[in-house]
Design a protein around this motif. Sequence first.
Motif, short mmCIF file in Angstrom:
data_model
loop_
_atom_site.label_atom_id
_atom_site.label_comp_id
_atom_site.label_asym_id
_atom_site.label_seq_id
_atom_site.Cartn_x
_atom_site.Cartn_y
_atom_site.Cartn_z
N PHE A 98 23.42 18.64 -27.41
CA PHE A 98 23.81 19.11 -26.08
C PHE A 98 24.84 18.18 -25.45
CE2 PHE A 98 19.57 21.00 -26.59
CZ PHE A 98 19.92 22.33 -26.43
N ALA A 99 24.98 16.97 -25.99
CA ALA A 99 25.98 16.04 -25.48
C ALA A 99 27.39 16.58 -25.69
CB ALA A 99 25.84 14.69 -26.17
N THR A 100 27.55 17.43 -26.73
CA THR A 100 28.89 17.97 -27.04
C THR A 100 28.91 19.49 -27.09
OG1 THR A 100 28.39 17.74 -29.41
CG2 THR A 100 29.55 15.91 -28.34
N ASN A 101 27.82 20.13 -26.68
CA ASN A 101 27.74 21.59 -26.72
C ASN A 101 28.70 22.21 -25.70
OD1 ASN A 101 26.82 24.34 -26.33
ND2 ASN A 101 24.96 23.77 -27.42
N ARG A 102 29.63 23.02 -26.18
CA ARG A 102 30.64 23.60 -25.29
C ARG A 102 30.11 24.74 -24.45
NH1 ARG A 102 35.95 23.81 -29.32
NH2 ARG A 102 36.06 21.54 -29.71
N ARG A 103 28.97 25.31 -24.86
CA ARG A 103 28.42 26.45 -24.11
C ARG A 103 27.47 26.02 -22.99
NH1 ARG A 103 29.38 31.31 -26.55
NH2 ARG A 103 30.17 31.25 -28.69
N ILE A 104 26.99 24.78 -23.08
CA ILE A 104 26.08 24.26 -22.06
C ILE A 104 26.83 23.19 -21.26
CG2 ILE A 104 23.86 23.18 -21.61
CD1 ILE A 104 23.50 25.81 -23.03
N PRO A 105 27.16 23.46 -20.01
CA PRO A 105 27.97 22.50 -19.24
C PRO A 105 27.20 21.24 -18.84
CG PRO A 105 27.23 24.27 -17.82
CD PRO A 105 26.80 24.64 -19.21
N HIS A 106 27.95 20.21 -18.51
CA HIS A 106 27.38 19.01 -17.92
C HIS A 106 27.57 19.13 -16.41
CE1 HIS A 106 27.55 16.19 -21.69
NE2 HIS A 106 27.03 17.38 -21.94
N VAL A 107 26.48 19.11 -15.68
CA VAL A 107 26.55 19.25 -14.23
C VAL A 107 27.16 18.00 -13.60
CG1 VAL A 107 25.18 19.56 -12.13
CG2 VAL A 107 24.59 20.81 -14.21
N ASP A 108 26.81 16.84 -14.14
CA ASP A 108 27.32 15.57 -13.63
C ASP A 108 27.20 14.54 -14.73
OD1 ASP A 108 24.57 14.84 -13.65
OD2 ASP A 108 24.34 15.60 -11.60
N ASP A 109 27.35 13.28 -14.39
CA ASP A 109 27.33 12.21 -15.39
C ASP A 109 25.97 11.52 -15.51
OD1 ASP A 109 30.00 12.61 -16.07
OD2 ASP A 109 30.69 11.30 -14.45
N LEU A 110 24.93 12.07 -14.90
CA LEU A 110 23.61 11.46 -15.03
C LEU A 110 23.17 11.42 -16.50
CD1 LEU A 110 21.32 12.85 -12.18
CD2 LEU A 110 22.14 10.51 -12.47
N ASP A 111 22.45 10.38 -16.84
CA ASP A 111 21.92 10.23 -18.21
C ASP A 111 20.62 11.04 -18.32
OD1 ASP A 111 21.64 9.37 -20.81
OD2 ASP A 111 20.78 7.42 -20.26
N VAL A 112 20.77 12.35 -18.24
CA VAL A 112 19.60 13.23 -18.19
C VAL A 112 18.95 13.38 -19.56
CG1 VAL A 112 20.62 14.55 -16.29
CG2 VAL A 112 20.92 15.35 -18.64
#
Length: 202
Positions: A98-112
Amino acid sequence: MADVGGIRHTVGMSIEVRPATVFDDVATIVGPKKPTSNVCFCLSYRLGSKENNELKGPERANRVKELCRQDPAPGVIAYLDDEPVGWAAVHPRRDTSFATNRRIPHVDDLDVWSLWCVRVRPGYRKQGIMHALVDGAVSYARERGAPAVEAYPVDNGGEKVDLTMAYVGTKALFEKAGFVQASETSSVLNGFPRVLMRLALT
């Protein structure tokens, strides 16, 4: 309740959720029926696609054994009277695909942390185990310092989801656990759009 050391998360009197450190228990729930199979063990999102595709048969099992010895564990397991009955994959997103998944966006830079698979063994469903798994996975992530947990379930609007695809969970399941929709995604599963659900822990 969850203890401070992250050992277990108890729901009611009989369901306990513990870190997935026992390989045989992980294999009972997400291991393939045939040891030579090249699927499952819940590795497709946990590893990069290259490594995931290269691991064959017993090599997959050996990789999972390694993950079970690491801290944090690769997920959590639900036990009903000490019998392993459910699995939830939860781990820092940075160490997953999921760190590089193009279909699932990153909402912010939190280390979730990502929570991407929830599975209950046949014969044990409709006993609240899936809800216990989500709660236990969240507790485990919180105790390991996660600022938030994300999930990527389908928004099925109450319609039936094929059991082979139900591992991602539903939007309603995560809403009951306190998650809120943080974003839409471009991912579709079983004909349903997947949404990004998030629960802040700090």
